[in-house]
Design an enzyme around this catalytic site. Structure first.
Site, PDB file in Angstrom:
ATOM      1  N   TYR A  27      -5.355 -25.574  -5.918  1.00  0.00           N
ATOM      2  CA  TYR A  27      -4.496 -24.519  -5.360  1.00  0.00           C
ATOM      3  C   TYR A  27      -5.144 -23.942  -4.116  1.00  0.00           C
ATOM      4  O   TYR A  27      -6.369 -23.971  -3.949  1.00  0.00           O
ATOM      5  CB  TYR A  27      -4.227 -23.418  -6.387  1.00  0.00           C
ATOM      6  CG  TYR A  27      -5.421 -22.574  -6.747  1.00  0.00           C
ATOM      7  CD1 TYR A  27      -5.735 -21.409  -6.038  1.00  0.00           C
ATOM      8  CD2 TYR A  27      -6.254 -22.920  -7.820  1.00  0.00           C
ATOM      9  CE1 TYR A  27      -6.832 -20.626  -6.379  1.00  0.00           C
ATOM     10  CE2 TYR A  27      -7.350 -22.153  -8.153  1.00  0.00           C
ATOM     11  CZ  TYR A  27      -7.635 -21.002  -7.433  1.00  0.00           C
ATOM     12  OH  TYR A  27      -8.730 -20.230  -7.764  1.00  0.00           O
ATOM     13  N   CYS A  28      -4.322 -23.436  -3.220  1.00  0.00           N
ATOM     14  CA  CYS A  28      -4.788 -22.778  -2.004  1.00  0.00           C
ATOM     15  C   CYS A  28      -3.708 -21.793  -1.557  1.00  0.00           C
ATOM     16  O   CYS A  28      -2.730 -21.587  -2.277  1.00  0.00           O
ATOM     17  CB  CYS A  28      -5.132 -23.787  -0.915  1.00  0.00           C
ATOM     18  SG  CYS A  28      -3.825 -24.971  -0.567  1.00  0.00           S
ATOM     19  N   THR A  29      -3.860 -21.190  -0.417  1.00  0.00           N
ATOM     20  CA  THR A  29      -2.980 -20.089  -0.016  1.00  0.00           C
ATOM     21  C   THR A  29      -1.519 -20.504   0.048  1.00  0.00           C
ATOM     22  O   THR A  29      -0.667 -19.960  -0.654  1.00  0.00           O
ATOM     23  CB  THR A  29      -3.421 -19.515   1.342  1.00  0.00           C
ATOM     24  OG1 THR A  29      -4.800 -19.170   1.277  1.00  0.00           O
ATOM     25  CG2 THR A  29      -2.603 -18.273   1.696  1.00  0.00           C
ATOM     26  N   VAL A  33      -0.528 -20.353  -3.615  1.00  0.00           N
ATOM     27  CA  VAL A  33      -0.541 -19.062  -4.313  1.00  0.00           C
ATOM     28  C   VAL A  33       0.611 -18.175  -3.832  1.00  0.00           C
ATOM     29  O   VAL A  33       1.135 -17.364  -4.593  1.00  0.00           O
ATOM     30  CB  VAL A  33      -1.898 -18.358  -4.099  1.00  0.00           C
ATOM     31  CG1 VAL A  33      -1.932 -17.026  -4.845  1.00  0.00           C
ATOM     32  CG2 VAL A  33      -3.048 -19.244  -4.556  1.00  0.00           C
TER      33      VAL A  33
END
Length: 302
Positions: free
Chosen positions: A191-193, A220
């Site tokens: 996961y990342c921004t 996210v």
């Protein structure tokens, strides 16, 4: 009254003439009074920009008119404010550049892109599908943070693995170090921004023998829109603009600890050394006393 907004977006698609796209995007943003940062490569487009709502809507329409960008997923969020000229205060200027990579892992030769996006990346999961996977597999599911380590200090998925990286270029060596080999047989959710870093990271992991790799589709940002602070995410989301962080509800947990006094805070500041890009978790009280510095620059004379 003009409404300040911010757009976060990317698309992986082959571009025959990145510099022509750069000139078009620069002129388009300048004509609409839009600020922010746009990166272009032969593999696609990546941007975070701010402006008033009407201008950004026109930007979306004009950008989607280009056939390769028709399916871009634009993520909207609230900006802080506009100056008297109607320019976003969340970005100091407009920067539009051509780079070897639109997200800098330092491994452009490993990324394969076609008209449908990244070839060989992890399986994409919507926020709801992520919850289904966790419901089925429980604690066997591993959340793998695809961001810089400092971003995770103020917010992360519960029990996530947070690699000790100061920037994205350190991920390749981190994966090659062997310290995560014990995860290669587990379901790993990157996961990342906004999702872009995981498009690349999940592929790098699969190439290195991780057998079951997923990526949180939309990052996210999309997860927060769906579940706020009532799901598997804890804390604030770090963002790369003047806001520094965003919350998903009125009951966001404060995970960060001030590195100077250890009080709970989500406040983040740049290292006082102008050449350093590290972000520091420092409460407003301590920041008001003295400009903070990272460990590498704290002992240097001012």
């Amino acid at each position: 009254m003009a409404i300040p907004k911010i757009l976060l977006y990317y698309v992986f698609t082959p571009l025959a003439d990145p510099d022509a796209v750069r000139l078009w995007q620069r002129d388009l943003c300048e004509s609409l009074g839009i600020r922010g940062r746009i990166l272009i490569s032969a593999q696609g487009l990546n941007g975070t920009i701010g402006g008033d709502l009407a201008s950004l809507k026109r930007y979306v329409r004009k950008t989607r008119d280009y056939p390769a960008f028709k399916q871009i997923d634009f993520k909207w969020s609230n900006g802080t404010a506009l100056d008297p000229a109607g320019l976003s205060l969340d970005f100091p200027r407009l920067v539009v550049k051509v780079r070897d990579e639109i997200v800098s892992f330092g491994a452009p030769g490993e990324l394969k892109v076609d008209a449908d996006g990244v070839v060989g990346g992890g399986e994409k999961l919507s926020p709801a599908e992520l919850h289904s996977l966790v419901g089925e597999r429980g604690d066997d599911v591993v959340f793998f943070d695809g961001r810089n380590a400092f971003e995770a200090e103020i917010g992360r998925f519960r029990n996530a693995v947070v690699p000790d990286v100061a920037n994205t270029r350190e991920f390749v060596a981190e994966l090659d170090s062997g310290k995560y080999d014990h995860l290669k047989g587990k379901p790993v959710v990157t996961y990342c921004t906004g999702g872009i870093r995981c498009e690349v990271l999940s592929g790098l992991m699969k190439d290195r023998g991780f057998s079951e790799v997923y990526q949180l589709d939309g990052g996210v940002v999309r997860y927060g829109e769906a579940f706020g602070d009532d799901g598997l995410w804890d804390g604030s989301l770090y963002v790369f603009d003047q806001r520094m962080s965003v919350d998903f509800s009125d009951h966001t947990a404060v995970l960060g600890r001030c590195r100077l006094c250890d009080e709970p805070t989500k406040n983040m500041l740049n290292c006082r050394d102008a050449s350093c890009r590290e972000q520091l978790v420092v409460c407003a009280t301590c920041a008001g006393r003295d400009a903070p510095a990272c460990a590498a620059h704290a002992a240097q004379p001012r």
